[in-house]
Design a protein around this motif. Structure first.
Motif, PDB file in Angstrom:
ATOM      1  N   ALA A 171       0.806  -1.220   0.000  1.00 31.52           N
ATOM      2  CA  ALA A 171       0.000   0.000   0.000  1.00 31.52           C
ATOM      3  C   ALA A 171       0.834   1.264   0.000  1.00 31.52           C
ATOM      4  CB  ALA A 171      -0.937  -0.003   1.209  1.00 31.52           C
ATOM      5  N   ALA A 172       1.803   1.348   0.889  1.00 29.44           N
ATOM      6  CA  ALA A 172       2.608   2.564   0.970  1.00 29.44           C
ATOM      7  C   ALA A 172       3.357   2.811  -0.326  1.00 29.44           C
ATOM      8  CB  ALA A 172       3.582   2.462   2.132  1.00 29.44           C
ATOM      9  N   MET A 173       3.885   1.750  -0.911  1.00 26.95           N
ATOM     10  CA  MET A 173       4.634   1.872  -2.146  1.00 26.95           C
ATOM     11  C   MET A 173       3.738   2.339  -3.283  1.00 26.95           C
ATOM     12  SD  MET A 173       6.511  -1.142  -4.312  1.00 26.95           S
ATOM     13  CE  MET A 173       4.946  -1.942  -4.677  1.00 26.95           C
ATOM     14  N   THR A 174       2.543   1.779  -3.382  1.00 23.87           N
ATOM     15  CA  THR A 174       1.698   2.113  -4.512  1.00 23.87           C
ATOM     16  C   THR A 174       1.097   3.496  -4.381  1.00 23.87           C
ATOM     17  OG1 THR A 174      -0.132   0.939  -3.454  1.00 23.87           O
ATOM     18  CG2 THR A 174       1.135  -0.267  -5.070  1.00 23.87           C
ATOM     19  N   VAL A 175       0.786   3.925  -3.173  1.00 25.98           N
ATOM     20  CA  VAL A 175       0.285   5.284  -2.992  1.00 25.98           C
ATOM     21  C   VAL A 175       1.345   6.288  -3.412  1.00 25.98           C
ATOM     22  CG1 VAL A 175      -0.406   6.996  -1.290  1.00 25.98           C
ATOM     23  CG2 VAL A 175      -1.397   4.716  -1.217  1.00 25.98           C
ATOM     24  N   ALA A 176       2.589   6.024  -3.033  1.00 26.32           N
ATOM     25  CA  ALA A 176       3.682   6.897  -3.445  1.00 26.32           C
ATOM     26  C   ALA A 176       3.838   6.893  -4.956  1.00 26.32           C
ATOM     27  CB  ALA A 176       4.984   6.449  -2.780  1.00 26.32           C
ATOM     28  N   GLU A 223      -9.922  -5.666   2.842  1.00 27.15           N
ATOM     29  CA  GLU A 223      -9.172  -6.779   2.264  1.00 27.15           C
ATOM     30  C   GLU A 223      -8.486  -7.555   3.386  1.00 27.15           C
ATOM     31  OE1 GLU A 223      -6.059  -7.059  -1.360  1.00 27.15           O
ATOM     32  OE2 GLU A 223      -5.301  -6.072   0.430  1.00 27.15           O
ATOM     33  N   ASP A 224      -8.600  -8.865   3.317  1.00 25.82           N
ATOM     34  CA  ASP A 224      -7.969  -9.769   4.288  1.00 25.82           C
ATOM     35  C   ASP A 224      -6.979 -10.652   3.541  1.00 25.82           C
ATOM     36  OD1 ASP A 224      -7.255 -11.742   6.086  1.00 25.82           O
ATOM     37  OD2 ASP A 224      -9.281 -12.548   6.328  1.00 25.82           O
ATOM     38  N   GLY A 225      -5.693 -10.447   3.816  1.00 31.08           N
ATOM     39  CA  GLY A 225      -4.649 -11.224   3.152  1.00 31.08           C
ATOM     40  C   GLY A 225      -3.988 -12.242   4.055  1.00 31.08           C
ATOM     41  N   TYR A 231      -9.943   0.233   1.753  1.00 33.68           N
ATOM     42  CA  TYR A 231      -9.725   1.001   0.536  1.00 33.68           C
ATOM     43  C   TYR A 231     -10.962   1.800   0.143  1.00 33.68           C
ATOM     44  CZ  TYR A 231      -5.650  -1.973  -0.070  1.00 33.68           C
ATOM     45  OH  TYR A 231      -4.452  -2.618   0.120  1.00 33.68           O
ATOM     46  N   ASN A 232     -10.716   2.991  -0.371  1.00 32.97           N
ATOM     47  CA  ASN A 232     -11.739   3.795  -1.017  1.00 32.97           C
ATOM     48  C   ASN A 232     -11.359   3.935  -2.481  1.00 32.97           C
ATOM     49  OD1 ASN A 232     -13.651   4.551   1.016  1.00 32.97           O
ATOM     50  ND2 ASN A 232     -12.096   5.889   1.921  1.00 32.97           N
ATOM     51  N   THR A 233     -12.287   3.662  -3.371  1.00 28.50           N
ATOM     52  CA  THR A 233     -11.998   3.764  -4.790  1.00 28.50           C
ATOM     53  C   THR A 233     -13.036   4.635  -5.483  1.00 28.50           C
ATOM     54  OG1 THR A 233     -13.322   1.840  -5.466  1.00 28.50           O
ATOM     55  CG2 THR A 233     -11.076   1.421  -4.742  1.00 28.50           C
ATOM     56  N   ARG A 234     -12.606   5.242  -6.557  1.00 31.16           N
ATOM     57  CA  ARG A 234     -13.510   6.024  -7.397  1.00 31.16           C
ATOM     58  C   ARG A 234     -13.639   5.282  -8.723  1.00 31.16           C
ATOM     59  NH1 ARG A 234     -15.120  11.554  -8.448  1.00 31.16           N
ATOM     60  NH2 ARG A 234     -15.262  11.959 -10.704  1.00 31.16           N
ATOM     61  N   MET A 235     -14.891   5.043  -9.143  1.00 28.68           N
ATOM     62  CA  MET A 235     -15.146   4.316 -10.375  1.00 28.68           C
ATOM     63  C   MET A 235     -16.006   5.164 -11.311  1.00 28.68           C
ATOM     64  SD  MET A 235     -15.820   0.481  -8.843  1.00 28.68           S
ATOM     65  CE  MET A 235     -15.822  -0.296 -10.463  1.00 28.68           C
ATOM     66  N   SER A 237      -9.197   5.668  -9.384  1.00 25.71           N
ATOM     67  CA  SER A 237      -8.250   5.960  -8.310  1.00 25.71           C
ATOM     68  C   SER A 237      -8.538   5.067  -7.112  1.00 25.71           C
ATOM     69  CB  SER A 237      -8.329   7.433  -7.883  1.00 25.71           C
ATOM     70  OG  SER A 237      -9.602   7.738  -7.339  1.00 25.71           O
ATOM     71  N   VAL A 238      -7.493   4.800  -6.338  1.00 27.99           N
ATOM     72  CA  VAL A 238      -7.596   3.947  -5.155  1.00 27.99           C
ATOM     73  C   VAL A 238      -6.843   4.605  -4.009  1.00 27.99           C
ATOM     74  CG1 VAL A 238      -7.149   1.668  -4.167  1.00 27.99           C
ATOM     75  CG2 VAL A 238      -7.648   1.891  -6.606  1.00 27.99           C
ATOM     76  N   THR A 239      -7.482   4.705  -2.864  1.00 24.27           N
ATOM     77  CA  THR A 239      -6.848   5.273  -1.670  1.00 24.27           C
ATOM     78  C   THR A 239      -6.858   4.245  -0.556  1.00 24.27           C
ATOM     79  OG1 THR A 239      -7.586   7.505  -2.253  1.00 24.27           O
ATOM     80  CG2 THR A 239      -6.850   7.146   0.015  1.00 24.27           C
ATOM     81  N   TYR A 240      -5.671   3.948  -0.041  1.00 24.07           N
ATOM     82  CA  TYR A 240      -5.556   3.049   1.113  1.00 24.07           C
ATOM     83  C   TYR A 240      -5.711   3.877   2.376  1.00 24.07           C
ATOM     84  CZ  TYR A 240      -3.263   0.155   4.663  1.00 24.07           C
ATOM     85  OH  TYR A 240      -2.973  -0.542   5.798  1.00 24.07           O
ATOM     86  N   VAL A 241      -6.600   3.436   3.258  1.00 24.17           N
ATOM     87  CA  VAL A 241      -6.858   4.203   4.486  1.00 24.17           C
ATOM     88  C   VAL A 241      -6.110   3.579   5.654  1.00 24.17           C
ATOM     89  CG1 VAL A 241      -8.607   5.134   6.032  1.00 24.17           C
ATOM     90  CG2 VAL A 241      -9.092   4.923   3.591  1.00 24.17           C
ATOM     91  N   GLU A 242      -6.542   2.430   6.108  1.00 21.28           N
ATOM     92  CA  GLU A 242      -5.873   1.720   7.198  1.00 21.28           C
ATOM     93  C   GLU A 242      -6.403   0.301   7.268  1.00 21.28           C
ATOM     94  OE1 GLU A 242      -8.986   3.125  10.709  1.00 21.28           O
ATOM     95  OE2 GLU A 242      -6.903   3.780  10.778  1.00 21.28           O
TER      96      GLU A 242
END
Length: 218
Positions: free
Chosen positions: A11-16, A163-165, A192-196, A208-213
């Motif tokens: 998540a941190a990598m992809t948001v960056a 998401e549960d990994g 995750y929050n996404t805009r479609m 767009s996809v935003t990772y929250v926590e």
């Protein structure tokens, strides 16, 4: 990627990556990152986890095939609202297209570009490239739940989900070894929050996809 190789772990990598790559904004820049997707690594191509059945809507949708030993579980597929169900179905296909690109050895993964656009496509490309560079993949099950759809305006929707990994395990593509020793932790969960947006063909693409926590999903 020493932890579980899920979207949460990256998540941190992809948001960056979104912040840095979306500034390019040109077709040329997007194509460059799309090229990263072409050779996604690993795996038996036998289908084991089907995506939602393609609706009879006249859209020529690419098939998504997950390898044996890799599954995705989506809870709350039916909301009682056909419009919301259609949005969730394309959100599901988008997530499966990312899983396919990571776990299936193929020259191209057309579903990825079919269901993602803009920042979301750049984020996915960077995430997938991280696996390719390390010769990694994974096996196991990703679970998605607490999925909610909110219509913002005509043709635009917000989708949130957990998401549960915890049931995924890293796989070394050189040796074929699967590491099942990794303990579960809060990092294995993500919200995750996404805009479609519905495109001209009638496909609900993720923009767009935003990772929250992750803790709120535990």
């Amino acid at each position: 990627m020493n932890r579980r190789p899920t979207l949460v772990a990256a998540a941190a990598m992809t948001v960056a990556a979104v912040l840095s790559l979306s500034a390019c904004g040109s077709d040329e820049g997007e194509s460059k990152d799309n090229d990263k997707i072409a050779g996604a690594d690993s795996g038996d191509k036998k289908r084991d986890s089907p995506s939602p059945k393609s609706p009879d809507d006249g859209i020529d949708r690419p098939e998504i095939r997950l390898p044996k030993g890799v599954k995705s579980v989506f809870e709350g597929r039916k909301t009682g609202d056909p419009k919301k169900d259609a949005v969730l179905a394309d959100n599901e296909r988008r997530l499966d297209s990312i899983i396919e690109a990571v776990t299936v050895d193929a020259k191209e993964h057309p579903a990825l570009k079919f269901y993602s656009s803009g920042d979301a496509l750049l984020t996915a490309a960077d995430y997938i490239q991280g696996f390719q560079e390390k010769n990694k993949s994974y096996v196991g099950t990703l679970r998605y739940y607490d999925r909610k759809v909110t219509f913002l305006k005509e043709g635009v929707a917000a989708v949130s989900y957990c998401e549960d990994g915890t049931k995924t395990y890293p796989k070394d593509l050189k040796t074929g070894e699967v590491d099942r020793s990794i303990p579960e932790s809060a990092d294995d969960y993500g919200f995750y929050n996404t805009r479609m947006k519905k495109n001209a063909e009638g496909v609900w693409q993720t923009e767009s996809v935003t990772y929250v926590e992750g803790k709120r999903c535990m």
